[in-house]
Each structure stands twice: as C-alpha cells, then as structure tokens.
Write a protein that holds these residues in place. Structure first.
Motif: not given
Length: 296
Positions: A164-178
C-alpha cells in the motif's frame, strides 16, 4: 539522429545515494559551498566509497552486458559541475558505465526527470523526492546510513516492495488509518475481486518483470507487507490482474519487517512508512516513498 533512451529503464540517482559522500556533505550543510567544492577538488583522484544504492545500480547496469542497452543510469545531483567530475571518476573506478549527469549546484534537480523519462529517482533529499513523486515518478528518499547490500547474490538483482502506497495506491491504507484494523479487513474482504489502483512503483515492477526475460542477470522480487489474511487476497489478485508476478510474498500482519528482509537480502527495499524503513535499514539498503496518508 539524436541519441534516445526509448525502450530503456531510466534510473536517476543522486551522488549521495550512489556514493558515500556523508563526510563531504557535512561541509556542504554547514553552509559553505565553496569549502565543499574545494574539498571535492582536493579529493578528485580519490574514489568515493560505495553508497547505499551502489549494489542496486551495479546490478541494473549489468543487464546491458552483451551490447543491448536495457538500463540507463543518470546522475541527477545538487552537486556543482566541478564536484560532478569526482562522481564520474568514482563511477569509472568501480566499472560503472555512467555517462550522463545533471549537476545543479544546490538547486532542486527533479524537473530534469521529465526530459529523461526516468522511471525511478533515488535521492537523500526529501524535498526532491516529494517533488518527483508529485510529478508522477517513482521516487524514494534513501537512508545513507542504511546497511549495505549482501554480496551473496552477484548475478541476481533482488528488490523488495511494500504494498500500500508503494506498489498499490493508499486507498486501503486510508480506511485502516481512519477506521481501524477490523474495518480495513472487512473493506478488503468485500473488495477482494476489485484490483487496487496502481501506486507509484507499479511501473518499476513492470519494468523489472520485463528485465526478467533478458538473458544474463536474474531478477527476484518480493512483496513485504503488513497485510495479513484475509486482506492478502486483494493484493495478490491485483498483481494477477496486472499480469505481474512476484517471487516471494510476506504477509506479516504488523510484525517488524527488518529481520525478514535480512533473510531475503535485497539490493533495495521500498516502503512508505518511516518506521518500517528504519527497521529495514538496520539490515538492508532501504528508502522511504514519502507520499500517501502515512508517508506524506
């Protein structure tokens, strides 16, 4: 006909990422660029020690063996042009075929990435890396004091990527952080069959996939991510949708990545989170992809 880099993987790298210029850099950061230039001139005949990305560059250039140009490495540096002479002399000393360079004497060099069509930029300067990423170029801030690469695999280029945020966008990481881990796992389970949007390093992974087909040097890649089941499935299905394979995948569920990377022995590791990069840097060459919700 003018020269062209079309069809090659173009890697731009700062002098501090390629060579160990940390002692000289302390003079530069003291604010006396004249003293820095004088120091570099005094050391002109002394090859600089290899830096954190030296092994990566050496192995990338080895793909050109046989006369087919597949990789072009260009020095893109805040060094002054005269100090740049030492960079080229050091490269020649180590047998690195580096013929092109841009030296800007303290100014940000990132804008020259566009005419180079660079697909990767490595620098110790965080501002330059952020500007490169904003311009759509895969870039990472190297840690000059990171461990150097293992010499155990001289004929194999090894690169490890976070997801996430490297190979993939941070779309899913945003869900985790929020919303937290449970919401993240539910989100990824629900969207398992929907590929993740591409992150900044997808083009580099694609280029490495192409290099794997070339004779001579081998390529081995690894996905090293804090994801765990069931969120692993969406990451793997995304790679399948891209028709890109990785050789190893580590779904660590939040475990520190450093010791796993020590065993993989990459020539470089890319991650967006400073904590993961620091964990890795104790064992392997590492750099931070300074973008996204956790890297920005």
């Amino acid at each position: 006909m003018p020269a062209t880099l079309t069809g090659q993987l173009v890697v731009a790298i700062s002098s501090r990422a390629l060579f160990d210029f940390e002692a000289e850099n302390r003079v530069f950061e003291a604010g006396d660029d004249r003293a820095y230039m004088a120091l570099q001139q005094r050391l002109m005949e002394e090859p600089a020690p290899p830096g954190v990305a030296f092994s990566l560059v050496k192995k990338l250039l080895a793909f050109n063996t046989g006369g087919t140009p597949r990789v072009e490495v260009v020095v893109l540096s805040r060094n002054d042009p005269v100090s740049g002479m030492r960079v080229f002399r050091s490269a020649k000393h180590y047998g690195l075929t580096i013929e092109r360079g841009v030296f800007t004497r303290g100014a940000s060099p990132w804008r020259y990435l566009r005419p180079l069509s660079a697909e990767l930029f490595l620098s110790a300067n965080e501002d330059d890396v952020r500007q490169a990423l904003a311009a759509g170029v895969a870039a990472a801030r190297v840690l000059p004091d990171a461990a150097r690469a293992s010499a155990a695999h001289p004929d194999e280029l090894r690169i490890a990527f976070d997801g996430d945020a490297v190979l993939f966008s941070d779309e899913a990481e945003q869900v985790f952080q929020r919303d937290g881990l449970a919401a993240f796992q539910a989100h990824e389970r629900h969207h398992a069959h929907r590929p993740l949007p591409a992150g900044p390093f997808k083009p580099l992974l694609q280029a490495l996939h192409t290099l794997q087909l070339a004779p001579g040097m081998r390529v081995r890649t690894a996905l090293v991510t804090a994801r765990s089941a069931p969120a692993h499935e969406r990451a793997l299905r995304t790679l399948m949708d891209w028709q890109i394979e990785v050789d190893e995948a580590m779904f660590l569920g939040g475990l520190a990545k450093g010791e796993f990377l020590r065993e993989f022995e990459p020539d470089f590791f890319f991650d967006d989170q400073a904590g993961h990069v620091q964990s890795a840097a104790a064992h392997v060459p590492a750099g931070q992809v300074a973008m996204g919700i956790t890297g920005g």
